[in-house]
Motif scaffolding. Structure first.
Motif, PDB file in Angstrom:
ATOM      1  N   LEU A 177     -14.303 -56.616   7.150  1.00 54.63           N
ATOM      2  CA  LEU A 177     -13.573 -57.412   6.497  1.00 54.63           C
ATOM      3  C   LEU A 177     -12.579 -57.908   7.444  1.00 54.63           C
ATOM      4  O   LEU A 177     -12.134 -57.608   8.475  1.00 54.63           O
ATOM      5  CB  LEU A 177     -12.549 -56.949   5.263  1.00 54.63           C
ATOM      6  N   ASP A 178     -12.140 -59.197   7.126  1.00 51.09           N
ATOM      7  CA  ASP A 178     -10.981 -59.782   8.352  1.00 51.09           C
ATOM      8  C   ASP A 178      -9.603 -59.613   7.745  1.00 51.09           C
ATOM      9  O   ASP A 178      -9.184 -59.465   6.449  1.00 51.09           O
ATOM     10  CB  ASP A 178     -11.405 -61.532   8.128  1.00 51.09           C
ATOM     11  N   ASP A 179      -8.828 -59.685   8.834  1.00 47.94           N
ATOM     12  CA  ASP A 179      -7.249 -59.780   8.440  1.00 47.94           C
ATOM     13  C   ASP A 179      -6.660 -58.314   7.582  1.00 47.94           C
ATOM     14  O   ASP A 179      -5.897 -58.401   7.112  1.00 47.94           O
ATOM     15  CB  ASP A 179      -7.017 -60.844   7.666  1.00 47.94           C
ATOM     16  N   VAL A 180      -7.752 -57.332   8.013  1.00 41.79           N
ATOM     17  CA  VAL A 180      -6.774 -56.152   7.082  1.00 41.79           C
ATOM     18  C   VAL A 180      -6.126 -55.323   8.261  1.00 41.79           C
ATOM     19  O   VAL A 180      -6.596 -54.788   9.236  1.00 41.79           O
ATOM     20  CB  VAL A 180      -8.206 -55.041   6.643  1.00 41.79           C
ATOM     21  N   LYS A 181      -4.731 -55.061   7.983  1.00 39.93           N
ATOM     22  CA  LYS A 181      -3.860 -54.600   8.648  1.00 39.93           C
ATOM     23  C   LYS A 181      -3.051 -53.549   7.792  1.00 39.93           C
ATOM     24  O   LYS A 181      -2.485 -52.369   8.360  1.00 39.93           O
ATOM     25  CB  LYS A 181      -2.945 -55.545   9.128  1.00 39.93           C
ATOM     26  N   TYR A 182      -3.431 -53.188   6.538  1.00 34.48           N
ATOM     27  CA  TYR A 182      -2.839 -52.244   5.753  1.00 34.48           C
ATOM     28  C   TYR A 182      -3.591 -51.334   4.918  1.00 34.48           C
ATOM     29  O   TYR A 182      -4.556 -51.903   4.410  1.00 34.48           O
ATOM     30  CB  TYR A 182      -1.719 -53.153   4.831  1.00 34.48           C
ATOM     31  N   LEU A 183      -3.022 -50.127   4.766  1.00 30.49           N
ATOM     32  CA  LEU A 183      -3.510 -49.260   4.166  1.00 30.49           C
ATOM     33  C   LEU A 183      -2.685 -48.753   2.900  1.00 30.49           C
ATOM     34  O   LEU A 183      -1.615 -48.339   3.280  1.00 30.49           O
ATOM     35  CB  LEU A 183      -4.191 -48.078   4.846  1.00 30.49           C
TER      36      LEU A 183
END
Length: 332
Positions: free
Chosen positions: A134-140
């Motif tokens: 995926l693009d732009d995934v920075k958070y969990l």
């Protein structure tokens, strides 16, 4: 927000207080996340479900729910999660079957803390794999609640942590995501009030609690596939009988554990070595203490008869009568 609940923080006991909490969290989530995507560790339990509803309210389709079947789920658990969230809530859901991946790593591991940390670390590895797609995934995002934190950190000098939860003590130090944990200062009863205020179905809000490591901390000692299968079937029988006699809504948490020991029994007039199935049924409000629910003997007899005749490998059924403290709710 830090990991210590302020003494001035009011208990969330009413719809009005829940709405105020929701409004505050939606604002904070939007400020934290911006336009980036968020991966949610979605087990389908009340904690992660409430987090999902909060995030959907705050950021909509920026949320990607990832449900990982680690092979340690209850019977039909993953199928129900897929149905509820994909069809009922129109969630952006990714399903990952990682059964072999987890069970191979857990093979031969008997120490409870090592099991929890292996499961926690592998969860993050799975999420990282999905994030790369995926693009732009920075958070969990995680459904961490306050008892998880309290039981995972040392509360005073000289005291050992009670246990490491996969979403607290089990996280690796090189975590690549920033965390979103909007309910981490809430107790379980408060999470339920928030869930109802969000409009989640009653059955989901009051769904039977289930630990992140799943049946991995109920299949005591080193996990084997045959004992895990027996545990899954025995647990399903317990839940079915509790539903039939009205205990499902009365008891806060009930489950079966199976230790890695065998005893001698008799079956078909022959020696039969099998595992014991241990029933645990507790009531609590905040998960920090718990009392034992008294189960009618008629119900216990029926459960015993079904488990010992329907589940291969089990020849005894026992009842755990230990409150918390001194026992924890889970055995591991």
């Amino acid at each position: 927000m830090n990991n210590v609940r302020p003494e001035s923080m009011a208990r969330i006991t009413t719809p009005e207080l829940a709405k105020a909490f929701i409004d505050e969290q939606v604002k904070e989530i939007r400020e934290q996340v911006g336009s980036d995507k968020v991966l949610l560790a979605l087990s389908g339990g009340v904690d992660s479900s409430v987090v999902a509803a909060l995030l959907i309210k705050a950021i909509g389709k920026q949320l990607v729910c990832v449900h990982v079947n680690h092979g340690l789920m209850r019977k039909d658990e993953s199928e129900n999660v897929i149905k509820i969230f994909s069809e009922g809530l129109d969630a952006n859901l990714v399903y990952v079957d990682a059964t072999d991946r987890f069970l191979d790593l857990l093979a031969g591991v008997s120490d409870p803390e090592k099991k929890r940390k292996i499961i926690g670390a592998e969860f993050i590895n799975v999420f990282a794999d999905e994030a790369r797609k995926l693009d732009d995934v920075k958070y969990l995002a995680q459904g961490t609640i306050y008892p998880d934190i309290l039981e995972s950190i040392k509360q005073a000098e000289g005291k050992k942590a009670v246990k490491s939860h996969h979403n607290v003590g089990g996280l690796p130090e090189d975590l690549k995501f920033s965390l979103v944990e909007p309910i981490k200062l809430l107790y379980k009863d408060e999470v339920r009030v928030v869930g109802e205020a969000l409009g989640l179905p009653h059955a989901m809000v009051y769904r039977q609690p289930f630990p992140g490591p799943g049946l991995g901390v109920r299949c005591l000692g080193a996990i084997t596939r045959d004992r895990l299968a027996a545990l899954r079937e025995a647990d399903a029988i317990l839940r079915d009988e509790f539903d039939k006699c009205g205990l499902a809504e009365k008891v806060w948490q009930y489950f079966v554990v199976i230790p890695d020991i065998k005893s001698v029994g008799v079956k078909d007039e022959s020696r039969y070595e099998g595992w014991p199935a241990i029933i645990r049924a507790v009531n609590t409000k905040d998960a920090m203490s718990a009392t034992i629910e008294e189960i009618p003997y008629s119900v216990l007899h029926k459960i015993t008869a079904r488990i010992t005749t329907e589940v291969d490998g089990i020849n005894r059924v026992l009842m755990d009568l230990t409150p918390k403290p001194v026992g924890t709710i889970e055995w591991e």
